[in-house]
Motif scaffolding. Structure first.
Motif, mmCIF file in Angstrom:
data_model
loop_
_atom_site.group_PDB
_atom_site.id
_atom_site.type_symbol
_atom_site.label_atom_id
_atom_site.label_comp_id
_atom_site.label_asym_id
_atom_site.label_seq_id
_atom_site.Cartn_x
_atom_site.Cartn_y
_atom_site.Cartn_z
ATOM 1 N N HIS A 182 0.912 -1.229 -0.069
ATOM 2 C CA HIS A 182 -0.001 -0.127 0.011
ATOM 3 C C HIS A 182 1.045 1.322 0.046
ATOM 4 O O HIS A 182 1.891 1.202 0.701
ATOM 5 C CB HIS A 182 -0.946 0.021 1.231
ATOM 6 C CG HIS A 182 -1.886 -0.875 1.354
ATOM 7 N ND1 HIS A 182 -3.237 -1.035 0.630
ATOM 8 C CD2 HIS A 182 -1.991 -2.201 1.748
ATOM 9 C CE1 HIS A 182 -3.672 -2.000 0.827
ATOM 10 N NE2 HIS A 182 -3.076 -2.881 1.389
ATOM 11 N N THR A 183 0.462 2.260 -0.795
ATOM 12 C CA THR A 183 1.129 3.473 -0.689
ATOM 13 C C THR A 183 0.204 4.514 -0.350
ATOM 14 O O THR A 183 -0.707 4.846 -0.723
ATOM 15 C CB THR A 183 1.582 3.819 -2.246
ATOM 16 O OG1 THR A 183 2.488 2.541 -2.686
ATOM 17 C CG2 THR A 183 2.599 5.108 -2.209
ATOM 18 N N THR A 184 0.697 5.662 0.683
ATOM 19 C CA THR A 184 0.141 6.580 0.983
ATOM 20 C C THR A 184 0.493 7.931 0.132
ATOM 21 O O THR A 184 1.598 8.038 0.101
ATOM 22 C CB THR A 184 -0.021 6.811 2.510
ATOM 23 O OG1 THR A 184 -0.209 5.802 3.114
ATOM 24 C CG2 THR A 184 -0.751 8.107 2.763
ATOM 25 N N VAL A 185 -0.433 8.514 -0.416
ATOM 26 C CA VAL A 185 -0.226 9.685 -1.241
ATOM 27 C C VAL A 185 -1.103 10.939 -0.760
ATOM 28 O O VAL A 185 -2.410 10.717 -0.393
ATOM 29 C CB VAL A 185 -0.569 9.565 -2.717
ATOM 30 C CG1 VAL A 185 -0.321 10.844 -3.670
ATOM 31 C CG2 VAL A 185 0.418 8.541 -3.193
ATOM 32 N N GLY A 186 -0.551 11.919 -0.616
ATOM 33 C CA GLY A 186 -1.466 13.245 -0.061
ATOM 34 C C GLY A 186 -1.356 14.269 -1.241
ATOM 35 O O GLY A 186 -0.340 14.683 -1.699
ATOM 36 N N TRP A 187 -2.554 15.033 -1.244
ATOM 37 C CA TRP A 187 -2.875 16.217 -2.152
ATOM 38 C C TRP A 187 -3.111 17.331 -1.174
ATOM 39 O O TRP A 187 -3.856 17.112 -0.300
ATOM 40 C CB TRP A 187 -3.810 16.026 -3.166
ATOM 41 C CG TRP A 187 -3.541 15.060 -4.464
ATOM 42 C CD1 TRP A 187 -2.476 14.392 -4.378
ATOM 43 C CD2 TRP A 187 -4.368 14.784 -5.314
ATOM 44 N NE1 TRP A 187 -2.605 13.502 -5.612
ATOM 45 C CE2 TRP A 187 -3.884 13.707 -6.024
ATOM 46 C CE3 TRP A 187 -5.756 15.342 -5.522
ATOM 47 C CZ2 TRP A 187 -4.487 13.161 -7.163
ATOM 48 C CZ3 TRP A 187 -6.288 14.554 -6.519
ATOM 49 C CH2 TRP A 187 -5.722 13.762 -7.337
#
Length: 91
Positions: free
Chosen positions: A3-8
């Motif tokens: 799983h990868t966590t990405v934020g905008w």
């Protein structure tokens, strides 16, 4: 499965006077690109001056336009990667 966590981060700016509110929404994507959208709200002359309401309306309209631009961008990237015209992306 990994799983990868990405934020905008979405930035909102407002410019307002007694009659209207203008909003600009901007999101900076991980690849460094930016998408910007505008929204506006006009106060009817019989309504009381409530800047917060104008910001909510103009901001929501800017975010809606930002969402539509993001869908169009994603659709184009799908087409570019696949070499064909893909099915429309619905909201």
């Amino acid at each position: 499965m990994m799983h990868t966590t990405v934020g905008w981060h979405v930035e909102m700016e407002f410019e307002e006077d007694e009659r209207q509110t203008r909003a600009v929404a901007m999101v900076r994507l991980p690849d460094g690109s930016e998408v910007r959208a505008n929204g506006h709200a006009n106060r009817h002359h019989t309504d009381s001056n409530q800047p917060r309401v104008g910001e909510e309306i103009a901001g929501a309209r800017a975010l809606n336009e930002l969402a539509m631009q993001m869908l169009t961008k994603a659709h184009g990237e799908i087409d570019d990667a696949s070499g064909r015209i893909s099915h429309p992306i619905h909201v």
